[in-house]
Scaffold this motif. Structure first.
Motif, PDB file in Angstrom:
ATOM      1  N   ILE A 196      35.435  -6.682  82.825  1.00  0.00           N
ATOM      2  CA  ILE A 196      36.086  -5.141  82.199  1.00  0.00           C
ATOM      3  C   ILE A 196      37.622  -5.424  81.921  1.00  0.00           C
ATOM      4  N   PRO A 197      37.932  -5.229  80.779  1.00  0.00           N
ATOM      5  CA  PRO A 197      39.503  -5.488  80.511  1.00  0.00           C
ATOM      6  C   PRO A 197      40.343  -4.188  80.707  1.00  0.00           C
ATOM      7  N   ASN A 198      41.506  -4.390  81.031  1.00  0.00           N
ATOM      8  CA  ASN A 198      42.608  -3.204  81.265  1.00  0.00           C
ATOM      9  C   ASN A 198      42.906  -2.667  79.841  1.00  0.00           C
ATOM     10  N   LEU A 199      42.715  -1.405  79.539  1.00  0.00           N
ATOM     11  CA  LEU A 199      43.200  -0.658  78.440  1.00  0.00           C
ATOM     12  C   LEU A 199      44.653  -0.049  78.545  1.00  0.00           C
ATOM     13  N   GLU A 200      45.324  -0.547  77.646  1.00  0.00           N
ATOM     14  CA  GLU A 200      46.953  -0.386  77.701  1.00  0.00           C
ATOM     15  C   GLU A 200      47.522   0.632  76.708  1.00  0.00           C
ATOM     16  N   PRO A 201      48.393   1.314  76.769  1.00  0.00           N
ATOM     17  CA  PRO A 201      48.773   2.314  75.724  1.00  0.00           C
ATOM     18  C   PRO A 201      49.447   1.299  74.459  1.00  0.00           C
ATOM     19  N   THR A 202      48.737   1.426  73.412  1.00  0.00           N
ATOM     20  CA  THR A 202      48.854   0.596  72.181  1.00  0.00           C
ATOM     21  C   THR A 202      49.002   1.153  70.956  1.00  0.00           C
ATOM     22  N   ASP A 203      49.831   1.146  70.009  1.00  0.00           N
ATOM     23  CA  ASP A 203      50.020   1.449  68.723  1.00  0.00           C
ATOM     24  C   ASP A 203      48.813   1.004  67.956  1.00  0.00           C
ATOM     25  N   ILE A 204      47.793   1.683  67.757  1.00  0.00           N
ATOM     26  CA  ILE A 204      46.640   1.252  67.072  1.00  0.00           C
ATOM     27  C   ILE A 204      47.069   0.937  65.461  1.00  0.00           C
ATOM     28  N   VAL A 205      47.918   1.755  64.876  1.00  0.00           N
ATOM     29  CA  VAL A 205      48.301   1.291  63.302  1.00  0.00           C
ATOM     30  C   VAL A 205      49.002   0.209  63.472  1.00  0.00           C
ATOM     31  N   GLY A 206      49.762  -0.394  64.315  1.00  0.00           N
ATOM     32  CA  GLY A 206      50.245  -1.748  64.267  1.00  0.00           C
ATOM     33  C   GLY A 206      49.389  -2.654  64.359  1.00  0.00           C
ATOM     34  N   GLN A 207      48.471  -2.453  65.170  1.00  0.00           N
ATOM     35  CA  GLN A 207      47.214  -3.603  65.374  1.00  0.00           C
ATOM     36  C   GLN A 207      46.570  -3.577  64.315  1.00  0.00           C
ATOM     37  N   VAL A 208      46.093  -2.805  63.579  1.00  0.00           N
ATOM     38  CA  VAL A 208      45.218  -2.829  62.333  1.00  0.00           C
ATOM     39  C   VAL A 208      46.091  -3.475  61.260  1.00  0.00           C
ATOM     40  N   ASP A 209      47.390  -3.024  61.051  1.00  0.00           N
ATOM     41  CA  ASP A 209      48.181  -3.663  60.084  1.00  0.00           C
ATOM     42  C   ASP A 209      48.474  -5.244  60.394  1.00  0.00           C
ATOM     43  N   ALA A 210      48.571  -5.725  61.547  1.00  0.00           N
ATOM     44  CA  ALA A 210      48.861  -6.887  61.801  1.00  0.00           C
ATOM     45  C   ALA A 210      47.681  -7.748  61.392  1.00  0.00           C
ATOM     46  N   MET A 211      46.537  -7.377  61.819  1.00  0.00           N
ATOM     47  CA  MET A 211      45.417  -7.870  61.537  1.00  0.00           C
ATOM     48  C   MET A 211      45.020  -7.963  59.945  1.00  0.00           C
ATOM     49  N   MET A 254      45.394   2.865  54.728  1.00  0.00           N
ATOM     50  CA  MET A 254      45.742   4.401  54.773  1.00  0.00           C
ATOM     51  C   MET A 254      46.122   4.669  56.034  1.00  0.00           C
ATOM     52  N   ALA A 255      47.372   4.755  56.534  1.00  0.00           N
ATOM     53  CA  ALA A 255      47.604   5.140  57.868  1.00  0.00           C
ATOM     54  C   ALA A 255      48.057   6.702  58.016  1.00  0.00           C
ATOM     55  N   PRO A 256      48.057   7.065  59.280  1.00  0.00           N
ATOM     56  CA  PRO A 256      48.255   8.518  59.506  1.00  0.00           C
ATOM     57  C   PRO A 256      50.041   8.710  58.980  1.00  0.00           C
ATOM     58  N   PRO A 257      50.283  10.170  58.748  1.00  0.00           N
ATOM     59  CA  PRO A 257      51.493  10.223  58.231  1.00  0.00           C
ATOM     60  C   PRO A 257      52.733  10.117  59.468  1.00  0.00           C
ATOM     61  N   THR A 258      52.345   9.989  60.540  1.00  0.00           N
ATOM     62  CA  THR A 258      53.101   9.766  61.767  1.00  0.00           C
ATOM     63  C   THR A 258      53.563   8.263  61.977  1.00  0.00           C
ATOM     64  N   GLY A 259      52.887   7.296  61.037  1.00  0.00           N
ATOM     65  CA  GLY A 259      52.946   6.004  61.263  1.00  0.00           C
ATOM     66  C   GLY A 259      52.905   5.234  62.294  1.00  0.00           C
ATOM     67  N   SER A 260      52.485   5.884  63.383  1.00  0.00           N
ATOM     68  CA  SER A 260      52.111   4.989  64.641  1.00  0.00           C
ATOM     69  C   SER A 260      51.132   6.190  65.419  1.00  0.00           C
ATOM     70  N   LEU A 261      50.447   5.446  66.194  1.00  0.00           N
ATOM     71  CA  LEU A 261      49.214   6.226  66.979  1.00  0.00           C
ATOM     72  C   LEU A 261      48.975   5.499  68.206  1.00  0.00           C
ATOM     73  N   ILE A 262      49.450   5.858  69.396  1.00  0.00           N
ATOM     74  CA  ILE A 262      49.380   5.265  70.771  1.00  0.00           C
ATOM     75  C   ILE A 262      47.962   6.017  71.283  1.00  0.00           C
ATOM     76  N   ILE A 263      47.201   4.863  71.722  1.00  0.00           N
ATOM     77  CA  ILE A 263      45.818   5.032  72.529  1.00  0.00           C
ATOM     78  C   ILE A 263      45.732   3.962  73.356  1.00  0.00           C
ATOM     79  N   PRO A 264      44.877   4.103  74.505  1.00  0.00           N
ATOM     80  CA  PRO A 264      44.468   3.023  75.362  1.00  0.00           C
ATOM     81  C   PRO A 264      43.621   1.902  74.569  1.00  0.00           C
ATOM     82  N   LEU A 265      44.086   0.788  74.684  1.00  0.00           N
ATOM     83  CA  LEU A 265      43.338  -0.276  73.820  1.00  0.00           C
ATOM     84  C   LEU A 265      43.435  -1.528  74.724  1.00  0.00           C
ATOM     85  N   SER A 266      42.472  -2.359  74.583  1.00  0.00           N
ATOM     86  CA  SER A 266      42.484  -3.704  74.962  1.00  0.00           C
ATOM     87  C   SER A 266      42.691  -4.188  73.720  1.00  0.00           C
ATOM     88  N   ALA A 267      44.167  -4.800  73.400  1.00  0.00           N
ATOM     89  CA  ALA A 267      44.578  -5.331  72.013  1.00  0.00           C
ATOM     90  C   ALA A 267      43.890  -6.625  71.619  1.00  0.00           C
TER      91      ALA A 267
END
Length: 388
Positions: free
Chosen positions: A233-248, A265-278
């Motif tokens: 079971i991986p640890n989920l850490e606060p991650t910017d999901i917009v940055g992760q998708v953009d990099a991939m 098409m990203a949210p207007p905020t430009g970043s979105l932090i949620i728990p992820l295993s990047a």
């Protein structure tokens, strides 16, 4: 394992069917036997009543005993006009309070059994009719097969759920074992390659080859890391999901045909932090993007859209490829299912496991139309009990 499970289901279904059929036939036999015995008792009771009517002045002990001992079969007595004259073994309180109680019972008795007719006089014609209902025992015997059917159905369902759970548990253990073994097998050559890269750096020269070799080594390290995380079971850490998708997306763009267009098409905020295993989330996005590339066969458009609401983040990956036939949509996440000439059909299955089991989210086919394309949707909670 699947064939064994299917055989178990077939045998269980056959067993349940045999039990139900046998119970129905036996219950009908018992019901018929009890119904005949009850009719014989009512007939005896009517004959006893006739004997008392024919001999009003004589002390008839046996007929009176027969009438008094009949305490369980409900009987309604009517005259030749079917007007209710008397009744026994029915709720007298209910009859007194509810004027429809006895007429309703009479209609019920008429549906269930033929009456006995006791002719008291021919000239003028006077006759009593005796309608009777079923006892509680007979009703229970009639409904017993239905009750048993429900019980057997529940037991079979429970057993199937247990077998399915056991199958899934075994499948999960297999996934974990394969992942750990893959990570372990990659570990030794990776360590060796890293050593050779360091030696090339120290010796100088061939910098371009060294950089490319280092990229491939890092890529292998990433693959090994992904498989090692599948096994636990991986640890989920606060991650910017917009940055992760953009990099991939950037990673896939460099390896895609020039005829493939990408739109993000990203949210207007430009970043979105949620728990992820990047590491594992990148694997999911990579699988979906590679599937999209394969579906378009060298030209088309891939659109990735990220949206959010109060509780969830929605990621849609849309391609303009060949689409998925309706007959295949329900199977695309099954391990081993693939329409490609190459591959084991594990990418989407692993992706679904990563999203649903590790991130407590959802991964499904939002829509697909042959010849027009497909949209996969990822739903991730903004908060999850797995994050640490």
């Amino acid at each position: 394992m699947v064939s064994i499970l299917t055989n178990w289901r077939s045998w269980l279904a056959l067993l349940a069917l045999s039990i139900v059929i046998g119970t129905i036939f036996y219950s009908r036999y018992l019901a018929t036997k009890i119904a005949q015995e009850e009719r014989d008792k009512v007939e005896l009771w009517v004959n006893a009543s006739k004997a008392i009517f024919d001999n009003p002045d004589m002390p008839l002990t046996l007929p009176n005993m027969i009438r008094n001992e009949q305490t369980n079969i409900p009987i309604i007595e009517t005259n030749e006009k079917d007007s209710i004259v008397n009744y026994i073994n029915l709720d007298s309180t209910e009859a007194a309070l509810d004027p429809t109680y006895l007429p309703d019972k009479l209609r019920e008795f008429k549906r269930n059994n033929e009456p006995f007719i006791l002719v008291l006089s021919q000239q003028p014609y006077i006759a009593n009719k005796y309608y009777y209902g079923n006892t509680r025992l007979l009703r229970e015997v009639k409904y017993y097969p239905l009750i048993q059917l429900v019980i057997v159905g529940l037991l079979i369902t429970l057993l199937l759920l247990l077998l399915t759970t056991q199958h899934r548990s075994s499948q999960n253990q297999l996934w974990a074992g394969m992942a750990k073994e893959t990570a372990h097998q990659l570990g030794t050559p990776l360590s060796s390659l890293q050593g050779w890269v360091e030696m090339l750096k120290e010796s100088g020269g061939q910098e371009a080859i060294t950089r490319e070799l280092e990229k491939d080594v890092n890529r292998l390290k990433l693959v090994s890391d992904r498989f090692s995380k599948i096994g636990s079971i991986p640890n989920l850490e606060p991650t910017d999901i917009v940055g992760q998708v953009d990099a991939m997306l950037d990673y896939i763009k460099r390896r895609a045909s020039g005829k493939i267009r990408f739109e993000f098409m990203a949210p207007p905020t430009g970043s979105l932090i949620i728990p992820l295993s990047a590491t594992l989330f990148d694997w999911v996005i990579e699988n979906l993007l590679k599937n999209a590339l394969d579906a378009m066969e060298g030209q088309g458009q891939i659109t990735v859209q990220i949206q959010e609401n109060e509780r969830e983040v929605l990621i849609d990956v849309t391609d303009t490829g060949k689409g998925i036939p309706a007959t295949h949509i329900g199977r695309v996440f099954d391990p081993g299912f693939t329409t490609k000439k190459r591959g084991w059909g594990l990418g989407l299955s692993l992706s679904k496991r990563i999203i649903e089991q590790f991130h407590r989210g959802e991964l499904n086919v939002k829509q697909s139309e042959p010849g027009k394309g497909t949209t996969f949707r990822i739903v991730l909670p903004k908060q999850t009990g797995l994050s640490k």
